[in-house]
Design an enzyme around this catalytic site. Sequence first.
Site, mmCIF file in Angstrom:
data_model
loop_
_atom_site.group_PDB
_atom_site.id
_atom_site.type_symbol
_atom_site.label_atom_id
_atom_site.label_comp_id
_atom_site.label_asym_id
_atom_site.label_seq_id
_atom_site.Cartn_x
_atom_site.Cartn_y
_atom_site.Cartn_z
ATOM 1 N N ARG A 125 24.743 33.882 -55.965
ATOM 2 C CA ARG A 125 24.757 35.213 -56.569
ATOM 3 C C ARG A 125 23.361 35.834 -56.586
ATOM 4 O O ARG A 125 23.215 37.055 -56.566
ATOM 5 C CB ARG A 125 25.365 35.120 -57.981
ATOM 6 C CG ARG A 125 24.596 34.238 -58.914
ATOM 7 C CD ARG A 125 25.410 33.786 -60.124
ATOM 8 N NE ARG A 125 26.323 32.680 -59.814
ATOM 9 C CZ ARG A 125 27.152 32.121 -60.699
ATOM 10 N NH1 ARG A 125 27.184 32.562 -61.944
ATOM 11 N NH2 ARG A 125 27.953 31.136 -60.332
ATOM 12 N N LYS A 175 22.092 18.912 -57.429
ATOM 13 C CA LYS A 175 23.495 18.482 -57.403
ATOM 14 C C LYS A 175 23.563 16.957 -57.382
ATOM 15 O O LYS A 175 22.636 16.303 -56.900
ATOM 16 C CB LYS A 175 24.179 19.015 -56.132
ATOM 17 C CG LYS A 175 24.482 20.482 -56.151
ATOM 18 C CD LYS A 175 25.236 20.900 -54.903
ATOM 19 C CE LYS A 175 25.550 22.376 -54.922
ATOM 20 N NZ LYS A 175 26.501 22.774 -55.985
ATOM 21 N N ASP A 207 27.491 25.974 -46.989
ATOM 22 C CA ASP A 207 27.258 27.033 -47.971
ATOM 23 C C ASP A 207 26.811 28.355 -47.329
ATOM 24 O O ASP A 207 26.555 29.328 -48.026
ATOM 25 C CB ASP A 207 26.236 26.556 -49.016
ATOM 26 C CG ASP A 207 26.492 27.148 -50.395
ATOM 27 O OD1 ASP A 207 27.615 27.624 -50.643
ATOM 28 O OD2 ASP A 207 25.551 27.136 -51.216
ATOM 29 N N ASP A 213 21.276 26.092 -59.452
ATOM 30 C CA ASP A 213 22.397 25.852 -58.542
ATOM 31 C C ASP A 213 23.338 27.058 -58.468
ATOM 32 O O ASP A 213 24.229 27.105 -57.623
ATOM 33 C CB ASP A 213 23.154 24.595 -58.984
ATOM 34 C CG ASP A 213 24.048 24.039 -57.906
ATOM 35 O OD1 ASP A 213 23.933 24.485 -56.747
ATOM 36 O OD2 ASP A 213 24.856 23.139 -58.218
ATOM 37 N N GLU A 261 22.766 29.816 -57.168
ATOM 38 C CA GLU A 261 21.817 30.543 -56.320
ATOM 39 C C GLU A 261 22.469 31.583 -55.427
ATOM 40 O O GLU A 261 21.826 32.549 -55.020
ATOM 41 C CB GLU A 261 21.039 29.544 -55.455
ATOM 42 C CG GLU A 261 21.720 29.096 -54.150
ATOM 43 C CD GLU A 261 23.061 28.389 -54.339
ATOM 44 O OE1 GLU A 261 23.300 27.853 -55.442
ATOM 45 O OE2 GLU A 261 23.871 28.400 -53.400
ATOM 46 N N ASP A 312 22.613 23.859 -49.736
ATOM 47 C CA ASP A 312 22.513 24.047 -51.181
ATOM 48 C C ASP A 312 22.393 22.689 -51.877
ATOM 49 O O ASP A 312 23.395 22.040 -52.179
ATOM 50 C CB ASP A 312 23.746 24.802 -51.698
ATOM 51 C CG ASP A 312 23.681 25.039 -53.207
ATOM 52 O OD1 ASP A 312 22.599 24.827 -53.793
ATOM 53 O OD2 ASP A 312 24.711 25.465 -53.782
ATOM 54 N N LYS A 343 27.172 35.319 -47.994
ATOM 55 C CA LYS A 343 26.216 34.326 -48.507
ATOM 56 C C LYS A 343 25.808 33.364 -47.390
ATOM 57 O O LYS A 343 26.648 32.694 -46.806
ATOM 58 C CB LYS A 343 26.857 33.548 -49.661
ATOM 59 C CG LYS A 343 26.037 32.341 -50.146
ATOM 60 C CD LYS A 343 26.713 31.629 -51.330
ATOM 61 C CE LYS A 343 25.983 30.341 -51.709
ATOM 62 N NZ LYS A 343 26.644 29.621 -52.828
HETATM 63 N N1 BES Z 1 27.721 26.541 -53.241
HETATM 64 C C1 BES Z 1 28.056 26.231 -54.580
HETATM 65 C C2 BES Z 1 29.550 26.384 -54.853
HETATM 66 C C3 BES Z 1 30.453 25.338 -54.277
HETATM 67 C C4 BES Z 1 30.565 24.109 -54.867
HETATM 68 C C5 BES Z 1 31.229 25.635 -53.179
HETATM 69 C C6 BES Z 1 31.431 23.173 -54.356
HETATM 70 C C7 BES Z 1 32.118 24.696 -52.680
HETATM 71 C C8 BES Z 1 32.210 23.467 -53.270
HETATM 72 C C9 BES Z 1 27.325 27.156 -55.543
HETATM 73 O O1 BES Z 1 26.060 27.532 -55.169
HETATM 74 C C10 BES Z 1 27.200 26.416 -56.827
HETATM 75 O O2 BES Z 1 26.512 25.443 -56.853
HETATM 76 N N2 BES Z 1 27.869 26.892 -57.860
HETATM 77 C C11 BES Z 1 27.850 26.266 -59.116
HETATM 78 C C12 BES Z 1 27.741 27.331 -60.161
HETATM 79 C C13 BES Z 1 27.426 26.806 -61.532
HETATM 80 C C14 BES Z 1 26.034 26.236 -61.564
HETATM 81 C C15 BES Z 1 27.580 27.925 -62.526
HETATM 82 C C16 BES Z 1 29.141 25.473 -59.280
HETATM 83 O O3 BES Z 1 30.194 25.938 -58.814
HETATM 84 O O4 BES Z 1 29.089 24.379 -59.808
HETATM 85 ZN ZN ZN Z 2 25.703 27.547 -53.175
HETATM 86 MN MN MN Z 3 24.612 26.136 -55.797
#
Ligand code: BES
Ligand code: ZN
Ligand code: MN
Length: 497
Positions: free
Chosen positions: A355, A281, A292, A351, A353, A274, A269
């Site tokens: 995947r 966020k 990210d 968010d 994104e 992000d 990824k």
């Molecule tokens: N890059 C983030 C995941 C992340 C968050 C990594 C905090 C490290 C620390 C990812 O893109 C994301 O935002 N995931 C969301 C998914 C949710 C919207 C289902 C998450 O983990 O909140």
């Molecule tokens: Zn992300």
């Molecule tokens: Mn995200």
Amino acid sequence: MTLKFATTADAPESAATPCIIVGLYEGRELTRAAARVDERSGGAIKRLIESGDATGKPGSSTLLFGLANIAAPRVLVVGLGEQKKFDSTAFHRAANDTGRALKNLPIEAAVSYLTEIDVPGRDNAWKLRAAALAADQQAYRYTATFKPKEAAQPPQLGSIAFAAPANEAKAARALAEAAAIAKGVRFARELGNLPPNICNPAWIAAQAKQIADEHAGVILEVLEREDMQKLGMGSLLGVAQGSAHPPKLVVLRWQGKDDKAKPYALVGKGITFDSGGISLKPGAGMEEMKFDMCGGAGMLGTFLAAVELKLPLNLVCVVPVVENMPDGNSYRPSDILTSMSGITIEVLNTDAEGRLILCDALTYVQKFDPEVIIDAATLTGACVVALGKHASGLMTQDDELAEQLLAAGNTAHDRAWRLPLWDEYQSQLDSAFADVANIGGKYGGAIMAGCFLSRFTSGRRWAHLDIAGTAWDEGRKGLATGRPVSLLTQYLIDRSA
Ligand code: BES
Ligand code: ZN
Ligand code: MN
């Protein structure tokens, strides 16, 4: 520049180096090298124990200067903890503690005797590699975006030698592996640490080009937005829509074996920032989302390490590099995206994104008919909640692949822990408007992301590593760790044996 590694057969008292490192167990137990230094110096280490200045506790170290009859001006005595509990993890700890202590000394070289210590179940090659990689991990400094220093700087560690039996071919191989892995780790850390206004998709593509330019036999292809449109990568392109930086799909190939051998595929990824997109966020901590792209950087670093070692296997490394931003042209919650596989996706949260860019990369990489596909991604906060900062989350439906990756992680002390991908979870991704939704409700978030990716890898041997907790260290001063470069390079070394 990584540290230079060497072995030495010199006795501790005669090593001509600015600093030697010896271990001390808790409870006054000296290691062989410590006992030797103690004896030659007329009891310097025992006196240190008597006075309470050295305890042997893990995490403690004491620096002695100018001992009689010892060639090196400095002796660093590193605490090892209890002898009967001394294991691989304790060895790693001591090697990292050593590295941290050396960083503060005005020296350019050192000789470590920690590799002489017995570690149950581990051979010399393992100890050399672990010690060398820990030294390099701690020696790394991030300097790229500071004002250049004008005044002369104190000397910095540039090389380290380890006690090892002379003329052992295995020792040379171990240090060659360590050097290659250290290079891959540093590559991944530096990309991770750079800010997203520098490290954007074009920047990452340029770093991949540098890998290709510097290594004969490496083939690079960078797909542009138009190429991705032609391939129908509607999911990746949906995420990319809101950013001023056009997306890139980096494809690196290495043929270490004949053409008929199926390649190992590494997919990472590469979200250079992000923000969450329209599902923005919260502000606090958003700066961490520059990391990210660490999955992508980790895969490029693994590729680099494998190529440095000229591993006799075929490799393909695919990194989708995209920025996730809010904009008038952004994709939005409720949009339906059509992925390259044809599977349609309902976006319920912009968010989620990672995947969405990975699914098209996973579809694309299958054109190389890979033996195995492994992806790494800073995919979910839920994974950090589940496993904390020490273990990466491993998800796969292939038990053999799981065992191999877990074993590689244990060997490299870059550990992963498996989470289930049972069919029962899949229905959480049901959508009323598309084949699949991009989020799966509030339970099992890391597994939901794994389930989503699994829809795009059916019939393939595939594993997913969620490195959201392990790719960088916590806090304002947290740096990228370079994980999972050593786990994955170990996995590839194991496969090429
Ligand atoms: N890059 C983030 C995941 C992340 C968050 C990594 C905090 C490290 C620390 C990812 O893109 C994301 O935002 N995931 C969301 C998914 C949710 C919207 C289902 C998450 O983990 O909140
Ligand atoms: Zn992300
Ligand atoms: Mn995200």
